[in-house]
Design a protein around this motif. Structure first.
Motif, PDB file in Angstrom:
ATOM      1  N   ARG A 348     -20.134  36.085 -56.268  1.00  0.00           N
ATOM      2  CA  ARG A 348     -20.255  35.007 -55.288  1.00  0.00           C
ATOM      3  C   ARG A 348     -18.897  34.758 -54.614  1.00  0.00           C
ATOM      4  N   GLU A 349     -18.941  34.379 -53.361  1.00  0.00           N
ATOM      5  CA  GLU A 349     -17.719  34.164 -52.579  1.00  0.00           C
ATOM      6  C   GLU A 349     -16.845  33.086 -53.199  1.00  0.00           C
ATOM      7  N   ILE A 350     -15.553  33.376 -53.263  1.00  0.00           N
ATOM      8  CA  ILE A 350     -14.577  32.401 -53.743  1.00  0.00           C
ATOM      9  C   ILE A 350     -13.404  32.275 -52.782  1.00  0.00           C
ATOM     10  N   SER A 351     -13.287  33.204 -51.835  1.00  0.00           N
ATOM     11  CA  SER A 351     -12.217  33.147 -50.842  1.00  0.00           C
ATOM     12  C   SER A 351     -12.610  33.931 -49.605  1.00  0.00           C
ATOM     13  N   SER A 352     -12.252  33.395 -48.426  1.00  0.00           N
ATOM     14  CA  SER A 352     -12.347  34.129 -47.167  1.00  0.00           C
ATOM     15  C   SER A 352     -10.968  34.155 -46.549  1.00  0.00           C
ATOM     16  N   VAL A 353     -10.513  35.333 -46.177  1.00  0.00           N
ATOM     17  CA  VAL A 353      -9.198  35.506 -45.580  1.00  0.00           C
ATOM     18  C   VAL A 353      -9.389  36.088 -44.183  1.00  0.00           C
ATOM     19  N   SER A 354      -8.992  35.335 -43.165  1.00  0.00           N
ATOM     20  CA  SER A 354      -9.290  35.722 -41.787  1.00  0.00           C
ATOM     21  C   SER A 354      -8.051  35.810 -40.923  1.00  0.00           C
ATOM     22  N   TYR A 355      -8.050  36.823 -40.060  1.00  0.00           N
ATOM     23  CA  TYR A 355      -7.052  36.970 -39.013  1.00  0.00           C
ATOM     24  C   TYR A 355      -7.712  36.570 -37.701  1.00  0.00           C
ATOM     25  N   CYS A 356      -7.113  35.608 -37.000  1.00  0.00           N
ATOM     26  CA  CYS A 356      -7.729  35.058 -35.789  1.00  0.00           C
ATOM     27  C   CYS A 356      -7.056  35.503 -34.502  1.00  0.00           C
ATOM     28  N   GLY A 357      -5.997  36.327 -34.591  1.00  0.00           N
ATOM     29  CA  GLY A 357      -5.282  36.707 -33.385  1.00  0.00           C
ATOM     30  C   GLY A 357      -4.740  35.483 -32.670  1.00  0.00           C
ATOM     31  N   ASP A 358      -4.819  35.467 -31.321  1.00  0.00           N
ATOM     32  CA  ASP A 358      -4.334  34.308 -30.558  1.00  0.00           C
ATOM     33  C   ASP A 358      -5.466  33.376 -30.153  1.00  0.00           C
ATOM     34  N   PHE A 359      -6.641  33.553 -30.769  1.00  0.00           N
ATOM     35  CA  PHE A 359      -7.841  32.790 -30.419  1.00  0.00           C
ATOM     36  C   PHE A 359      -7.635  31.291 -30.616  1.00  0.00           C
ATOM     37  N   GLN A 360      -7.123  30.906 -31.787  1.00  0.00           N
ATOM     38  CA  GLN A 360      -6.867  29.485 -32.048  1.00  0.00           C
ATOM     39  C   GLN A 360      -5.655  28.995 -31.262  1.00  0.00           C
ATOM     40  N   ALA A 361      -4.658  29.850 -31.104  1.00  0.00           N
ATOM     41  CA  ALA A 361      -3.440  29.445 -30.406  1.00  0.00           C
ATOM     42  C   ALA A 361      -3.715  29.064 -28.953  1.00  0.00           C
ATOM     43  N   ARG A 362      -4.651  29.740 -28.301  1.00  0.00           N
ATOM     44  CA  ARG A 362      -5.004  29.391 -26.923  1.00  0.00           C
ATOM     45  C   ARG A 362      -5.640  28.001 -26.881  1.00  0.00           C
ATOM     46  N   ARG A 363      -6.435  27.694 -27.873  1.00  0.00           N
ATOM     47  CA  ARG A 363      -7.050  26.374 -27.930  1.00  0.00           C
ATOM     48  C   ARG A 363      -6.007  25.295 -28.208  1.00  0.00           C
ATOM     49  N   MET A 364      -4.974  25.651 -28.974  1.00  0.00           N
ATOM     50  CA  MET A 364      -3.930  24.691 -29.346  1.00  0.00           C
ATOM     51  C   MET A 364      -2.754  24.691 -28.375  1.00  0.00           C
ATOM     52  N   ASN A 365      -2.687  25.703 -27.507  1.00  0.00           N
ATOM     53  CA  ASN A 365      -1.513  25.930 -26.661  1.00  0.00           C
ATOM     54  C   ASN A 365      -0.260  26.025 -27.522  1.00  0.00           C
ATOM     55  N   ALA A 366      -0.320  26.901 -28.524  1.00  0.00           N
ATOM     56  CA  ALA A 366       0.802  27.115 -29.440  1.00  0.00           C
ATOM     57  C   ALA A 366       1.433  28.468 -29.117  1.00  0.00           C
ATOM     58  N   ARG A 367       2.709  28.449 -28.736  1.00  0.00           N
ATOM     59  CA  ARG A 367       3.359  29.667 -28.279  1.00  0.00           C
ATOM     60  C   ARG A 367       4.723  29.858 -28.962  1.00  0.00           C
ATOM     61  N   TYR A 368       5.269  31.057 -28.812  1.00  0.00           N
ATOM     62  CA  TYR A 368       6.611  31.327 -29.297  1.00  0.00           C
ATOM     63  C   TYR A 368       7.428  31.976 -28.186  1.00  0.00           C
ATOM     64  N   ARG A 369       8.740  31.807 -28.282  1.00  0.00           N
ATOM     65  CA  ARG A 369       9.660  32.366 -27.308  1.00  0.00           C
ATOM     66  C   ARG A 369      10.172  33.715 -27.843  1.00  0.00           C
ATOM     67  N   PRO A 370       9.863  34.826 -27.153  1.00  0.00           N
ATOM     68  CA  PRO A 370      10.310  36.145 -27.633  1.00  0.00           C
ATOM     69  C   PRO A 370      11.825  36.193 -27.799  1.00  0.00           C
ATOM     70  N   GLU A 371      12.290  36.938 -28.794  1.00  0.00           N
ATOM     71  CA  GLU A 371      13.715  37.002 -29.089  1.00  0.00           C
ATOM     72  C   GLU A 371      14.512  37.579 -27.922  1.00  0.00           C
ATOM     73  N   GLY A 372      13.953  38.563 -27.226  1.00  0.00           N
ATOM     74  CA  GLY A 372      14.674  39.187 -26.128  1.00  0.00           C
ATOM     75  C   GLY A 372      14.520  38.472 -24.811  1.00  0.00           C
ATOM     76  N   GLY A 373      13.925  37.282 -24.847  1.00  0.00           N
ATOM     77  CA  GLY A 373      13.673  36.540 -23.618  1.00  0.00           C
ATOM     78  C   GLY A 373      12.328  36.908 -23.033  1.00  0.00           C
ATOM     79  N   GLY A 374      12.031  36.399 -21.899  1.00  0.00           N
ATOM     80  CA  GLY A 374      10.753  36.673 -21.262  1.00  0.00           C
ATOM     81  C   GLY A 374       9.789  35.523 -21.407  1.00  0.00           C
ATOM     82  N   LYS A 375       8.576  35.751 -20.903  1.00  0.00           N
ATOM     83  CA  LYS A 375       7.551  34.719 -20.873  1.00  0.00           C
ATOM     84  C   LYS A 375       7.077  34.373 -22.285  1.00  0.00           C
ATOM     85  N   PRO A 376       6.914  33.077 -22.604  1.00  0.00           N
ATOM     86  CA  PRO A 376       6.387  32.701 -23.920  1.00  0.00           C
ATOM     87  C   PRO A 376       5.025  33.338 -24.188  1.00  0.00           C
ATOM     88  N   GLU A 377       4.780  33.672 -25.432  1.00  0.00           N
ATOM     89  CA  GLU A 377       3.526  34.301 -25.845  1.00  0.00           C
ATOM     90  C   GLU A 377       2.830  33.421 -26.874  1.00  0.00           C
TER      91      GLU A 377
END
Length: 430
Positions: A348-377
């Motif tokens: 029986r299930e005891i854990s689910s481990v999920s990778y969501c990509g940037d799907f949730q981040a777009r909903r949250m508008n959560a971004r990071y500034r690339p180390e080499g500069g450029g547009k936030p991702e």
């Protein structure tokens, strides 16, 4: 949430992802709505420009005393102002319609995810441990003699209704020990940051991780407008809600032990006996905030963290990849860990481990500034149970049960139980 620009650039890929999820292609209707919205915006901008031009010309006409031309231009300014407002309102309505449509669509699965309709199409990728050979017929956790006195469903029903439990004595202490053991393992061996968060959140936080608007019936909303969290995935992930973080701060790896609340909508008649499916339960939840380059590798790392808990407890389990039809709304790929329960004679299930990509981040508008500069991702997010505490309790009790109604407890828990090693048939730790 999906990126409208990506849909414009490759509508075929978008439709293929939806088809793998068992949905009909939608790019045509989405792009038609998007074109209407953009058309209204363009027309509004043109009308605004005409309004500005006419306003300047009206000022000039008044300055030279041309009253007739001034009145004509003033009427034009008024008409263009009304036209601009109308077009902007139409564009806003179409924008909201498009946003609601995109908000209601599940994430695109990775290409490696098996295509399927339901749990029967999931694929096992790992199995650890062997179910213990028993010379007696095992029972479910709530039927074990030593457990009965410490797992009170009757009193819980009097207090709160169905799908609640009151834990007492040795059983309550084992439950607490499990949570402490999991947290300690994750912060010492897995380098996760221990975090404590609220269990009441605003609607925007539930929207950010995908519980709203589509799955509101699965959660509890208070009269004051807060929501009780289904897991601390909601709070941990939303710690970067609306933020622009430095790339050097990634990955952020967090773990929290919290109370969790689910209405269990749609589960009527399922797992009604025992603790397997409760309205209130505890979880140790892991969340990672990372970038696109390391997201998939982080998913493997998080799966290893969850598996380590079961292995330290000596609980046989298997790891499966969920197929496209069984995968959660926000996930790109999910590994489920299923623990062996001898009382049910199944995993029986005891854990689910999920990778969501940037799907949730777009909903949250959560971004990071690339180390080499450029547009936030946009950041990439992951979440996983490490583990569900109540289900871990069930697994420990059932796998450790003895013929006389006592329970032998995993060595990993002994230090958290003051050196006690077993739950006696009388319900007391010894």
């Amino acid at each position: 949430m999906h990126d409208i620009r990506a849909i414009r650039e490759n509508p075929t890929a978008f439709d293929t992802a939806l088809t793998r999820r068992g949905l009909e292609p939608l790019s045509s209707s989405i792009l038609s709505l998007d074109a209407d919205r953009r058309g209204r915006i363009a027309h509004a901008e043109a009308a605004q420009a005409e309004q500005n031009k006419a306003s300047k010309e009206a000022g000039a006409a008044k300055g030279r005393g041309d009253e007739a031309e001034f009145e004509r231009l003033r009427a034009l300014v008024s008409a263009k102002k009304d036209e601009t407002a109308s077009l902007q309102a139409e564009a806003a309505a179409l924008d909201e319609q498009l946003r609601e449509l995109l908000m209601g669509l599940p994430n695109a699965p990775l290409e490696t995810v098996p295509v399927g309709k339901d749990e029967n199409d999931n694929v096992e990728i790992r199995r650890w441990g062997e179910p213990r050979g028993l010379d007696f017929t095992p029972v479910e956790h709530f039927e074990i003699a030593g457990v009965k006195a410490g797992m009170d469903f009757e009193t819980a029903a009097k207090l709160s209704g169905a799908r609640f439990v009151v834990l007492k004595g040795g059983v309550a202490r084992i439950h607490r020990a499990l949570a402490q053991f999991m947290i300690d393992l994750h912060i010492t061996d897995h380098a996760l940051e221990e975090t404590w968060t609220p269990v009441l959140v605003l609607s925007d936080m539930m929207l950010g991780t995908g519980q709203l608007p589509k799955f509101g019936e699965d959660s509890y909303q208070t009269r004051e407008g807060w929501w009780l969290i289904p897991t601390s995935e909601v709070t941990l992930t939303n710690t970067v809600h609306g933020d622009l973080v430095e790339h050097a701060s990634l990955p952020r790896r967090m773990v929290a032990h919290s109370q969790c609340f689910r209405s269990e909508a749609g589960s009527a008649g399922r797992d009604t006996a025992g603790m397997l499916r409760q309205h209130q339960f505890e979880k140790v939840e892991m969340v990672s905030i990372t970038d696109a380059e390391t997201g998939v590798a982080e998913h493997g790392r998080m799966t290893d963290c969850a598996q380590a808990v079961l292995e330290r407890l000596g609980l046989p389990y298997r790891t499966i990849v969920l197929c496209t039809g069984d995968m959660g709304f926000g996930a790109r790929i999910t590994h489920d860990l299923e623990v062996w329960l001898p009382g049910q004679d199944k995993y029986r299930e005891i854990s689910s481990v999920s990778y969501c990509g940037d799907f949730q981040a777009r909903r949250m508008n959560a971004r990071y500034r690339p180390e080499g500069g450029g547009k936030p991702e946009f950041v990439h997010t992951l979440n996983g149970s490490g583990l569900a505490v109540g289900r871990a309790l069930i697994a420990v009790l059932e796998n450790g049960q003895q013929a006389d109604g006592s329970v032998e407890l995993p060595a990993a828990l002994h230090p958290y139980l003051g050196g006690k090693t077993r739950l006696g048939a009388d319900g007391k730790l010894a």
